[in-house]
Design a protein around this motif. Structure first.
Motif, PDB file in Angstrom:
ATOM      1  N   SER A  32       0.819  -1.215   0.000  1.00 52.05           N
ATOM      2  CA  SER A  32       0.000   0.000   0.000  1.00 52.05           C
ATOM      3  C   SER A  32       0.852   1.262   0.000  1.00 52.05           C
ATOM      4  O   SER A  32       2.038   1.252   0.325  1.00 52.05           O
ATOM      5  CB  SER A  32      -0.914   0.020   1.228  1.00 52.05           C
ATOM      6  OG  SER A  32      -0.166   0.285   2.406  1.00 52.05           O
ATOM      7  N   THR A  33       0.212   2.383  -0.338  1.00 52.37           N
ATOM      8  CA  THR A  33       0.902   3.673  -0.260  1.00 52.37           C
ATOM      9  C   THR A  33       1.185   4.043   1.193  1.00 52.37           C
ATOM     10  O   THR A  33       2.129   4.787   1.473  1.00 52.37           O
ATOM     11  CB  THR A  33       0.071   4.776  -0.926  1.00 52.37           C
ATOM     12  OG1 THR A  33      -1.224   4.844  -0.300  1.00 52.37           O
ATOM     13  CG2 THR A  33      -0.115   4.500  -2.416  1.00 52.37           C
ATOM     14  N   LEU A  34       0.391   3.545   2.131  1.00 51.19           N
ATOM     15  CA  LEU A  34       0.635   3.824   3.548  1.00 51.19           C
ATOM     16  C   LEU A  34       2.018   3.311   3.944  1.00 51.19           C
ATOM     17  O   LEU A  34       2.787   4.004   4.621  1.00 51.19           O
ATOM     18  CB  LEU A  34      -0.422   3.168   4.431  1.00 51.19           C
ATOM     19  CG  LEU A  34      -1.874   3.612   4.278  1.00 51.19           C
ATOM     20  CD1 LEU A  34      -2.746   2.893   5.295  1.00 51.19           C
ATOM     21  CD2 LEU A  34      -1.997   5.116   4.449  1.00 51.19           C
ATOM     22  N   PHE A  35       2.332   2.087   3.536  1.00 50.40           N
ATOM     23  CA  PHE A  35       3.639   1.523   3.866  1.00 50.40           C
ATOM     24  C   PHE A  35       4.742   2.232   3.094  1.00 50.40           C
ATOM     25  O   PHE A  35       5.847   2.451   3.620  1.00 50.40           O
ATOM     26  CB  PHE A  35       3.664   0.020   3.585  1.00 50.40           C
ATOM     27  CG  PHE A  35       4.892  -0.663   4.117  1.00 50.40           C
ATOM     28  CD1 PHE A  35       5.196  -0.622   5.466  1.00 50.40           C
ATOM     29  CD2 PHE A  35       5.750  -1.346   3.270  1.00 50.40           C
ATOM     30  CE1 PHE A  35       6.349  -1.235   5.965  1.00 50.40           C
ATOM     31  CE2 PHE A  35       6.899  -1.970   3.758  1.00 50.40           C
ATOM     32  CZ  PHE A  35       7.197  -1.914   5.113  1.00 50.40           C
ATOM     33  N   PHE A  36       4.465   2.610   1.854  1.00 47.27           N
ATOM     34  CA  PHE A  36       5.433   3.364   1.057  1.00 47.27           C
ATOM     35  C   PHE A  36       5.860   4.629   1.789  1.00 47.27           C
ATOM     36  O   PHE A  36       7.059   4.909   1.957  1.00 47.27           O
ATOM     37  CB  PHE A  36       4.822   3.709  -0.305  1.00 47.27           C
ATOM     38  CG  PHE A  36       5.704   4.564  -1.182  1.00 47.27           C
ATOM     39  CD1 PHE A  36       6.646   3.987  -2.016  1.00 47.27           C
ATOM     40  CD2 PHE A  36       5.574   5.947  -1.178  1.00 47.27           C
ATOM     41  CE1 PHE A  36       7.456   4.771  -2.826  1.00 47.27           C
ATOM     42  CE2 PHE A  36       6.383   6.742  -1.983  1.00 47.27           C
ATOM     43  CZ  PHE A  36       7.326   6.158  -2.805  1.00 47.27           C
ATOM     44  N   TYR A  37       4.879   5.406   2.262  1.00 44.07           N
ATOM     45  CA  TYR A  37       5.194   6.662   2.934  1.00 44.07           C
ATOM     46  C   TYR A  37       5.850   6.415   4.290  1.00 44.07           C
ATOM     47  O   TYR A  37       6.717   7.189   4.724  1.00 44.07           O
ATOM     48  CB  TYR A  37       3.944   7.514   3.079  1.00 44.07           C
ATOM     49  CG  TYR A  37       3.452   8.076   1.769  1.00 44.07           C
ATOM     50  CD1 TYR A  37       4.292   8.835   0.962  1.00 44.07           C
ATOM     51  CD2 TYR A  37       2.156   7.840   1.314  1.00 44.07           C
ATOM     52  CE1 TYR A  37       3.858   9.339  -0.264  1.00 44.07           C
ATOM     53  CE2 TYR A  37       1.709   8.349   0.102  1.00 44.07           C
ATOM     54  CZ  TYR A  37       2.567   9.096  -0.677  1.00 44.07           C
ATOM     55  OH  TYR A  37       2.142   9.606  -1.883  1.00 44.07           O
ATOM     56  N   ALA A  38       5.473   5.347   4.983  1.00 45.76           N
ATOM     57  CA  ALA A  38       6.112   5.010   6.257  1.00 45.76           C
ATOM     58  C   ALA A  38       7.590   4.696   6.037  1.00 45.76           C
ATOM     59  O   ALA A  38       8.448   5.108   6.817  1.00 45.76           O
ATOM     60  CB  ALA A  38       5.407   3.833   6.914  1.00 45.76           C
TER      61      ALA A  38
END
Length: 338
Positions: A32-38
């Protein structure tokens, strides 16, 4: 079909990726993009997306790769480097050609690392032959999935009888479990994890990584911090990742001195109940080792019921001599951690 490697996401791309991943049957937080940004917040993780578009500019495939190192300075950054693909690629209708195209781009333009590890979260039978042609070695690797569609009574009955007794003892001892999604709660849990991983002689991500997971979360998706308390003191924790219909067990542990309060027995059970009551249909226990190889963590997790699955892993070593050196260095590190 067009394929791209992306290190910076436009707002439009991020929205497209999130819609695609969420709609995929094998949707995974780690794609997900959530993990990308994290990952972007971490000094030791560098994320990349590999994307497939149809000629109509419709997204048809996603693969998030992150390069992980244990040290930032040369040559230890290279010696401790690996690329991890966790739960991906995700491709439309499981089309083999899209899967092949994404990997073709990855093999041509991958981040510099000693090896690549693909941690599967779904059945990969369709892709075994392709991965063999790309010289990826397949390894059996187990996981335990709890079906939260079952009633609470069914889930309780599937627990090992000794586990049920330990949970009753925990409740009788006034041990309680709470969800505390705060930085302060996360800091307390990190101290517990430091003790657990020091005993196990295993590396632990820096606190900044967990903080980034917390900061990038949404009301529905992202980090969930469950803690066990006794006498108003946090004595154990389970840090989970929520995404779609799945709650994923990421890191967990308890103070050894408080084992008599049974936090490691009570927390999973209370987390199952919380997840079920909040609309999740699956709890992923986060790995159970290799079949046929003794593994205490698997023995512990099996006592909570669930289904043992074997989605396996793929691995490809890009620099064999460096890989051998890094392996010896890790063994030495564990020895001196005694």
């Amino acid at each position: 079909m067009k394929y791209y490697k992306v290190r910076e996401l436009s707002k439009k791309q991020a929205e497209e990726i999130e819609i695609f991943v969420k709609a995929h049957p094998n949707a995974a937080y780690f794609q997900s993009t959530l993990f990308f940004y994290a990952c972007r917040f971490s000094d030791l993780l560098t994320p990349f997306f590999y994307l497939a578009y149809r000629d109509t500019d419709t997204l048809a495939g996603v693969m998030l790769v992150f390069r992980q190192v244990q040290y930032k300075w040369f040559p230890f950054d290279l010696l401790s480097s690996r690329n991890i693909i966790w739960g991906g690629p995700l491709v439309e209708n499981n089309e083999l050609e899209i899967y092949k195209g994404i990997y073709a781009l990855y093999e041509k333009d991958k981040p510099l690392a000693i090896y690549t590890q693909v941690r599967n979260l779904s059945d990969q039978t369709l892709y075994l032959e392709l991965m063999q042609t790309l010289h990826y070695r397949y390894e059996d690797h187990l996981n335990i999935i709890i079906d939260l569609n079952k009633s609470e009574e069914q889930l309780w009955q599937e627990l090992n009888s000794k586990r049920r007794n330990e949970i009753r003892k925990a409740i009788k001892e006034d041990t309680v479990v709470e969800l505390i999604n705060t930085r302060a709660g996360l800091e307390t849990c990190y101290v517990i994890l430091q003790e657990v991983y020091r005993r196990a002689k295993l590396p632990l991500p820096k606190f900044k990584h967990f903080e980034a997971l917390l900061q990038t979360g949404t009301e529905r998706d992202g980090l969930r911090v469950f803690v066990a308390k006794f006498d108003n003191k946090i004595i154990g924790c389970m840090i989970c990742l929520a995404y779609g219909d799945t709650l994923f067990d990421y890191y967990a542990g308890a103070y050894q001195e408080n084992y008599d309060k049974h936090p490691n027995d009570l927390i999973p059970w209370e987390v199952f109940k919380w997840a079920k009551h909040n609309g999740f249909t699956k709890f992923d226990f986060g790995g159970a080792g290799k079949p046929g190889v003794p593994y205490g963590v698997r023995d512990y997790k099996k006592k909570f019921g669930g289904t043992l699955v074997n989605d396996g892993r793929f691995e490809k070593i890009h620099f064999p001599k460096l890989y051998k050196t890094a392996t010896l260095a890790f063994q030495a590190w564990k020895y001196f951690k005694k």
